[in-house]
Design an enzyme around this catalytic site. Structure first.
Site: not given
Ligand code: MG
Ligand code: ZN
Length: 378
Positions: A52, A93, A146, A266, A271, A275, A313-314
């Site tokens: 993620d 996500s 996710t 995952e 991620d 953040h 995902d990004h």
């Molecule tokens: Mg996730």
């Molecule tokens: Zn995020």
């Protein structure tokens, strides 16, 4: 003289004939070109690994901070996907995972539903229907966006109790992740442990026993909750991901019989490091996730029938590695504490892997996985 004219005609004829032979033939006259048909290689098993928020910079930082090496470098096929969602160039996500799981561009926050909140079958659910074994492993709660997007269908990602209840609707063979409270400490009073056990599940959690100590009954489905809410970061002592992914792979391989399995793992907190604009957080999570990638590759090499796909995902953070950086010591910066819209790498190994090179929509990953499995129809 007559003989000379005849000879001249013969020579001229021979000369004029020669180019005829060399002239390219019409297409219809050419024998079938000997370009071999690329055989459609079917994958018995698919292991989908989602980091993620894992953009190229996250991968690069993990690599340079890990002695300039990652297992990701071993993949023969690399592509890029366009990560945007159905309502925003910058995806979240939920929409990102729904694109992989169901092939839909949907709105940010959507879990397994389209723009009109209509539920669509996921690849995990289809695999279940077709008799394959299935699994989900995450380092977030197991009801987080996710993993949820592979098994649940709700309008909003924060509907955690509804998402947990959706685990009762699909016979997922194994799931390991955080979020025990959404199963046993619910506002509606339901005890999902009891309900799962009635459905032939063995259920356990971190509060009962360490994952490594669980005697897993392979005649049953298996669920294990690693924490009450969110699991800890690697840097604070979380260490179950590699064991959980390996255990799930071997468990599913045994239960798959000749049908095969689908497993999504995952690395959820790459991620969260983005953040938090915390480079160390990103790097430690990235390096842990790469170990899972190495194990999956080892399994697939041994097995020969397993397609391994690694993607994100990004990207998160608009993360950059700047001047002044050295190998093992990076000077980094961030443009945001949210996600960005940059294209995302996809790595593939195994039967059907060549289909993952090139540039395509995130939703195409769903179709490529179905094709690799040989799933037909809508
Ligand atoms: Mg996730
Ligand atoms: Zn995020």
């Amino acid at each position: 003289m007559r003989n000379i004219v005849l000879l001249f005609i013969l020579v001229l004829g021979a000369w004029s004939c020669t180019p005829k032979v060399e002239k390219p033939l019409m297409d219809s006259q050419v024998a079938a070109p000997s370009i071999p048909e690329i055989p459609v290689k079917k994958a018995k098993n698919i292991i989908l690994l989602i980091g993620d928020g894992m953009g190229l910079t996250q991968i690069t930082a993990g690599m340079y901070m890990n002695g300039n090496k990652l297992n990701l470098e071993k993949f023969p096929y690399v592509g890029l996907h366009k990560s945007y969602s159905g309502d925003n160039l910058v995806t979240d996500s939920a929409a990102g995972a729904t694109a992989f799981a169901s092939g839909l561009k949907t709105y940010n926050g959507a879990i397994g539903v389209d723009m009109d909140t209509v539920a669509h079958r996921t690849i995990l659910e289809e695999a279940e229907e077709k008799g394959l074994a299935t699994g989900l492993v995450a380092t977030s709660t197991i009801v987080h966006a996710t993993p949820a997007s592979f098994i649940a269908h709700v309008a909003k990602r924060k509907m955690y109790e509804e998402i947990a209840a959706d685990f009762l609707k699909t016979d997922v063979d194994i799931f390991i992740g955080g979020g025990k409270k959404y199963f046993t400490n619910r506002e509606d009073g339901r005890n999902l442990y009891e309900e799962l056990e009635k459905k032939n599940y063995q259920v356990s959690d971190f509060f009962t026993e360490e994952l490594q100590d669980v005697k897993i009954d392979e005649t049953k489905n298996f669920g294990y909750l690693t924490s009450e809410k969110d699991p800890l970061p690697v840097a604070q002592g979380r260490n179950y991901l590699q064991y959980a992914a390996k255990t799930s792979t071997n468990f599913l391989d045994k239960r798959a019989g000749d049908k095969g399995f689908f497993l999504m793992v995952e690395g959820s907190q790459i991620d969260w490091g983005g953040h938090a604009n915390n480079s160390d957080y990103i790097v430690t999570e990235m390096i842990e996730f790469d170990k899972v990638i190495g194990d999956a590759l080892d399994f697939a090499k041994q097995d020969g029938e397993t397609l391994v796909i690694v993607t994100a995902d990004h990207e998160t953070g608009g993360y950059a590695i700047n001047m002044g950086s050295k190998m093992d010591s990076l000077v980094t910066s961030f443009t945001t504490d949210y996600h960005t819209a940059v294209m995302i790498p996809v790595f593939a190994y195994g039967p059907g892997a060549e289909a993952f090179s090139g540039i395509y929509e995130n939703t195409a990953i769903y179709g490529k996985m179905r094709k690799a499995f040989g799933f037909q129809g809508e």
